[in-house]
Design an enzyme around this catalytic site. Structure first.
Site, PDB file in Angstrom:
ATOM      1  N   GLU A 118       0.858  -1.141   0.064  1.00 60.34           N
ATOM      2  CA  GLU A 118       0.017   0.012  -0.042  1.00 60.34           C
ATOM      3  C   GLU A 118       0.928   1.110   0.175  1.00 60.34           C
ATOM      4  O   GLU A 118       2.236   1.185   0.333  1.00 60.34           O
ATOM      5  CB  GLU A 118      -0.970   0.126   1.191  1.00 60.34           C
ATOM      6  CG  GLU A 118      -1.826  -1.266   1.428  1.00 60.34           C
ATOM      7  CD  GLU A 118      -2.887  -1.444   2.518  1.00 60.34           C
ATOM      8  OE1 GLU A 118      -2.681  -0.316   3.251  1.00 60.34           O
ATOM      9  OE2 GLU A 118      -3.668  -2.072   2.568  1.00 60.34           O
ATOM     10  N   GLY A 170       4.983  -1.351   2.679  1.00 61.25           N
ATOM     11  CA  GLY A 170       5.415  -2.428   1.879  1.00 61.25           C
ATOM     12  C   GLY A 170       6.159  -3.547   2.642  1.00 61.25           C
ATOM     13  O   GLY A 170       5.521  -4.590   2.775  1.00 61.25           O
ATOM     14  N   GLU A 182       7.654 -17.448  -3.934  1.00 61.38           N
ATOM     15  CA  GLU A 182       7.884 -16.178  -4.547  1.00 61.38           C
ATOM     16  C   GLU A 182       9.246 -15.828  -4.680  1.00 61.38           C
ATOM     17  O   GLU A 182       9.616 -15.302  -5.618  1.00 61.38           O
ATOM     18  CB  GLU A 182       6.762 -15.391  -3.939  1.00 61.38           C
ATOM     19  CG  GLU A 182       7.218 -13.825  -4.476  1.00 61.38           C
ATOM     20  CD  GLU A 182       6.372 -12.883  -3.997  1.00 61.38           C
ATOM     21  OE1 GLU A 182       5.222 -13.212  -3.131  1.00 61.38           O
ATOM     22  OE2 GLU A 182       6.170 -11.654  -4.348  1.00 61.38           O
TER      23      GLU A 182
HETATM   24  C1  LIG Z   1       8.274  -3.020  -9.909  1.00 63.49           C
HETATM   25  C2  LIG Z   1       7.728  -3.452  -8.578  1.00 63.49           C
HETATM   26  C3  LIG Z   1       6.712  -4.381  -8.704  1.00 63.49           C
HETATM   27  C4  LIG Z   1       6.082  -4.689  -7.449  1.00 63.49           C
HETATM   28  N1  LIG Z   1       4.967  -5.728  -7.491  1.00 63.49           N
HETATM   29  C5  LIG Z   1       4.367  -5.968  -6.452  1.00 63.49           C
HETATM   30  C6  LIG Z   1       2.942  -6.747  -6.384  1.00 63.49           C
HETATM   31  O1  LIG Z   1       2.845  -7.235  -7.594  1.00 63.49           O
HETATM   32  N2  LIG Z   1       2.523  -6.769  -5.279  1.00 63.49           N
HETATM   33  C7  LIG Z   1       2.785  -6.089  -4.227  1.00 63.49           C
HETATM   34  O2  LIG Z   1       1.901  -6.498  -3.138  1.00 63.49           O
HETATM   35  N3  LIG Z   1       3.809  -5.358  -4.060  1.00 63.49           N
HETATM   36  C8  LIG Z   1       4.494  -5.366  -5.245  1.00 63.49           C
HETATM   37  N4  LIG Z   1       5.664  -4.317  -5.030  1.00 63.49           N
HETATM   38  C9  LIG Z   1       6.009  -3.695  -4.008  1.00 63.49           C
HETATM   39  C10 LIG Z   1       7.069  -4.103  -3.233  1.00 63.49           C
HETATM   40  O3  LIG Z   1       7.019  -5.452  -2.656  1.00 63.49           O
HETATM   41  C11 LIG Z   1       7.720  -3.117  -2.052  1.00 63.49           C
HETATM   42  O4  LIG Z   1       8.053  -1.754  -2.816  1.00 63.49           O
HETATM   43  C12 LIG Z   1       8.724  -3.510  -1.074  1.00 63.49           C
HETATM   44  O5  LIG Z   1       8.077  -4.702  -0.256  1.00 63.49           O
HETATM   45  C13 LIG Z   1       9.104  -2.502  -0.185  1.00 63.49           C
HETATM   46  O6  LIG Z   1       8.091  -1.897   0.428  1.00 63.49           O
HETATM   47  P1  LIG Z   1       7.967  -0.097   0.307  1.00 63.49           P
HETATM   48  O7  LIG Z   1       8.178   0.105  -0.991  1.00 63.49           O
HETATM   49  O8  LIG Z   1       6.863   0.138   0.934  1.00 63.49           O
HETATM   50  O9  LIG Z   1       9.294   0.278   1.056  1.00 63.49           O
HETATM   51  P2  LIG Z   1       9.437   0.520   2.412  1.00 63.49           P
HETATM   52  O10 LIG Z   1       8.885  -0.570   3.237  1.00 63.49           O
HETATM   53  O11 LIG Z   1       8.935   1.935   2.881  1.00 63.49           O
HETATM   54  O12 LIG Z   1      11.032   0.490   2.818  1.00 63.49           O
HETATM   55  C14 LIG Z   1      11.721   1.678   2.349  1.00 63.49           C
HETATM   56  C15 LIG Z   1      13.317   1.254   2.691  1.00 63.49           C
HETATM   57  O13 LIG Z   1      13.422   0.913   4.260  1.00 63.49           O
HETATM   58  C16 LIG Z   1      14.106  -0.290   4.281  1.00 63.49           C
HETATM   59  N5  LIG Z   1      13.404  -0.861   5.639  1.00 63.49           N
HETATM   60  C17 LIG Z   1      12.038  -0.872   5.894  1.00 63.49           C
HETATM   61  N6  LIG Z   1      12.084  -1.569   7.062  1.00 63.49           N
HETATM   62  C18 LIG Z   1      13.309  -2.056   7.731  1.00 63.49           C
HETATM   63  C19 LIG Z   1      13.827  -2.562   8.631  1.00 63.49           C
HETATM   64  N7  LIG Z   1      12.879  -3.071   9.673  1.00 63.49           N
HETATM   65  N8  LIG Z   1      15.191  -2.492   8.834  1.00 63.49           N
HETATM   66  C20 LIG Z   1      16.003  -1.767   7.745  1.00 63.49           C
HETATM   67  N9  LIG Z   1      15.500  -1.543   6.715  1.00 63.49           N
HETATM   68  C21 LIG Z   1      14.268  -1.420   6.536  1.00 63.49           C
HETATM   69  C22 LIG Z   1      13.638  -0.856   2.974  1.00 63.49           C
HETATM   70  O14 LIG Z   1      14.633  -2.223   2.941  1.00 63.49           O
HETATM   71  C23 LIG Z   1      13.878  -0.021   2.016  1.00 63.49           C
HETATM   72  O15 LIG Z   1      15.043   0.042   1.697  1.00 63.49           O
HETATM   73  C24 LIG Z   1       6.361  -4.210  -6.192  1.00 63.49           C
HETATM   74  C25 LIG Z   1       7.631  -3.098  -6.305  1.00 63.49           C
HETATM   75  C26 LIG Z   1       7.942  -2.725  -7.424  1.00 63.49           C
HETATM   76  C27 LIG Z   1       9.193  -1.726  -7.231  1.00 63.49           C
END
Ligand SMILES: Cc1cc2nc3c(=O)[nH]c(=O)nc-3n(C[C@H](O)[C@H](O)[C@H](O)COP(=O)(O)OP(=O)(O)OC[C@H]3O[C@@H](n4cnc5c(N)ncnc54)[C@H](O)[C@@H]3O)c2cc1C
Length: 382
Positions: A128, A132, A243
Site C-alpha cells: 500500500e 510495503g 515467490e
Molecule cells: C516493480 C515493482 C513491482 C512490485 N510488485 C508488487 C506486487 O505485485 N504486489 C505487491 O503487493 N507489491 C509489489 N511491489 C512492492 C514491493 O514489494 C515493495 O516496494 C517492497 O516490499 C518495499 O516496500 P516499500 O516500497 O513500501 O518500502 P518501505 O517498506 O517503505 O522501505 C523503504 C526502505 O526502508 C527499508 N526498511 C524497511 N524496514 C526496515 C527494517 N526493519 N530494517 C531496515 N531497513 C528497513 C527497506 O528495505 C527500504 O530500503 C512491487 C514493487 C516494485 C518496485
C-alpha cells in the site's frame, strides 16, 4: 543447454519448444511492448494454447499436472528471450497458487481454468502507499456485511495490476489484531467499487503493467475469502518461499545474461590496438563476475532442488533473494561500464538489463528485509 539443472529428454524437449516459442512470438515484439508499457492479451492466450500457463495445475483445471521444474524452465527462457516484464511467472507461480491452495471449490472452478488459457490474468495486492515491508501495517479494510465483504483502501506497485482479471488481495478484517487480523480475498475486476489507477511510470521493467488499485465500498461475495479469516499472514508466509525463489531465478538468469553480453563485447571492442577484454583489469573483473555468477547458479540450483523436494528453505531462499538481488546489480553495472558509451544506448541489451534489474533487490521483500529474516533465524533480534 547440457549443464542445465533439468536435463531429462522431456525437459530438453519442453525447453527447446518454449525457447522457439519465445524467439518467434515474444522477443521480436519486446521493443514495441516496452514502448506501449504493456504486453498484449493475445500473447497470454497463445501461451495458454501451448500449455505454458500454470502447467503445474491438475488436468481437472486445464493444467498439465507438471512439476515446478517446468515453471523454472519457462521463467528462465522468458528472461533469456529478453522478456523480463511478461509476468507469466508471477501469474503462474505466485498469484494462482493462492487460489489453488486456499479458495473454495466453487472459486477454483470459476477461476483456475481461465488461468491456464490466458483468459484470466492474476495478480497479488499486498503493498500500500504507506507500507510495503511492514505488511502487518496494511490499512485496506474488509468488513463483513451479510453475504459480502465491503472493501475500502488502496494498493500500489501491483504487478499485472492493470490487466489482471482477479486479484489476490490482502486486507485487514480485524484492525486491532496486527498480523493476525489480515485475510486474503479474491477481487474480480468487475466488482463494484473497484477501479485501477494509471499504469505506473517506472525506471525500467517497462513492459510490465504495474498499477495502483483502488477499493471504494467495493463489494465482493463472502465466498471470495481465501481459507479462513485472520489466516492471511500465515498463508503469505507459506507462499513467500516460492515467490522469493521465483525472483531469485530472475536475478540469476539476468546476471548470466549481463555477463554474456559483457564477455561478447570485450572480445570485439578494441582500444589501444587490442580487444578491451585483453587488458588485465578488464579480464580480472570478468573473472570476478563469472565467479559470482557461478556461485549464484550453484546456490540457486540447490534451492530449486530442495524446494521441489518439499523442504523448508525459508532461511536459504532469503539469503538467495538478498545475495542474488545485489549480485545481479553489481554484474549489470560492470557490464554497462565495459560497454563504455554504447552501454548507455538503447540498441545495446545491457542498457535495458541495467535498468530492469534495479527492482530485483526491492520487490518480493527488500534486501534489508531479507537480512532481517536471516538474522532472526540466526537467533538475533535486530
Ligand atoms: C516493480 C515493482 C513491482 C512490485 N510488485 C508488487 C506486487 O505485485 N504486489 C505487491 O503487493 N507489491 C509489489 N511491489 C512492492 C514491493 O514489494 C515493495 O516496494 C517492497 O516490499 C518495499 O516496500 P516499500 O516500497 O513500501 O518500502 P518501505 O517498506 O517503505 O522501505 C523503504 C526502505 O526502508 C527499508 N526498511 C524497511 N524496514 C526496515 C527494517 N526493519 N530494517 C531496515 N531497513 C528497513 C527497506 O528495505 C527500504 O530500503 C512491487 C514493487 C516494485 C518496485
Amino acid at each position: 543447454m547440457d549443464d542445465m539443472l533439468f536435463n531429462t529428454e522431456e525437459h530438453r524437449i519442453f525447453r527447446e519448444s518454449f525457447r522457439k516459442f519465445v524467439a518467434r512470438e515474444i522477443t521480436p515484439h519486446v521493443p514495441e511492448w516496452e514502448a506501449n508499457r504493456a504486453v498484449p492479451r493475445s500473447i497470454w492466450l497463445k501461451m495458454g494454447e501451448e500449455g505454458y500457463l500454470c502447467p503445474w495445475l491438475p488436468e481437472e483445471y486445464g493444467g498439465l499436472g507438471l512439476g515446478f521444474e517446468y515453471s523454472v524452465i519457462i521463467n528462465e527462457e522468458l528472461l533469456r528471450g529478453n522478456a523480463f516484464g511478461v509476468e507469466v511467472p508471477l501469474h503462474s507461480d505466485v498469484a494462482t497458487p493462492y487460489i489453488y491452495s486456499f479458495a473454495s471449490t466453487e472459486m477454483k472452478k470459476r477461476w483456475l481454468p481461465g488461468c491456464t488459457t490466458g483468459e484470466v490474468i492474476t495478480s497479488i495486492g499486498l503493498t500500500e502507499p504507506n507500507t510495503g515491508s511492514d505488511l502487518a501495517a496494511i490499512r485496506t479494510r474488509a468488513v463483513k456485511d451479510g453475504d459480502s465483504y465491503v472493501i475500502n483502501g488502496q494498493k500500489t506497485f501491483i504487478t499485472n495490476g492493470y490487466f489482471a482479471d482477479v486479484i489476490v488481495l490482502a486486507v485487514k478484517t480485524d484492525p486491532d489484531a496486527g498480523h493476525r487480523g489480515i485475510s486474503l480475498i479474491l477481487v474480480d475486476k468487475d466488482a463494484p467499487g473497484f477501479h485501477r489507477g494509471r499504469k505506473l511510470d517506472k525506471m525500467g521493467y517497462h513492459m510490465q503493467d504495474t498499477a495502483e488499485l483502488f477499493f471504494e465500498d467495493c463489494r465482493v461475495p463472502a465466498g471470495n475469502l481465501l481459507g479462513e479469516e485472520g489466516q492471511g499472514f500465515t498463508y503469505m508466509m507459506e507462499k513467500l518461499q516460492q515467490e522469493r525463489l521465483e525472483v531469485s531465478i530472475k536475478c540469476q538468469v539476468l546476471a548470466e545474461e549481463a555477463l554474456k553480453e559483457a564477455l561478447n563485447y570485450v572480445k570485439v571492442r578494441e582500444a589501444f590496438g587490442k580487444p578491451i577484454g585483453n587488458f588485465q583489469y578488464t579480464a580480472f573483473r570478468l573473472a570476478d563476475m563469472a565467479t559470482e555468477v557461478e556461485l549464484g547458479r550453484t546456490f540457486l540450483d540447490s534451492l530449486i532442488r530442495d524446494h521441489i523436494a518439499g523442504k523448508n528453505i525459508v532461511q536459504r531462499v532469503s539469503m538467495a533473494k538478498y545475495w542474488l538481488g545485489e549480485m545481479v546489480n553489481r554484474i549489470a553495472y560492470q557490464a554497462v561500464q565495459m560497454h563504455g558509451g554504447y552501454g548507455y544506448m538503447e540498441e545495446y541489451r545491457v542498457c535495458k538489463l541495467y535498468r530492469d534489474v534495479r527492482c530485483l533487490s526491492i520487490f518480493a521483500g527488500t534486501s534489508e528485509i531479507m537480512k532481517l529474516i536471516i538474522s532472526r533465524r540466526l537467533g538475533l533480534n535486530p
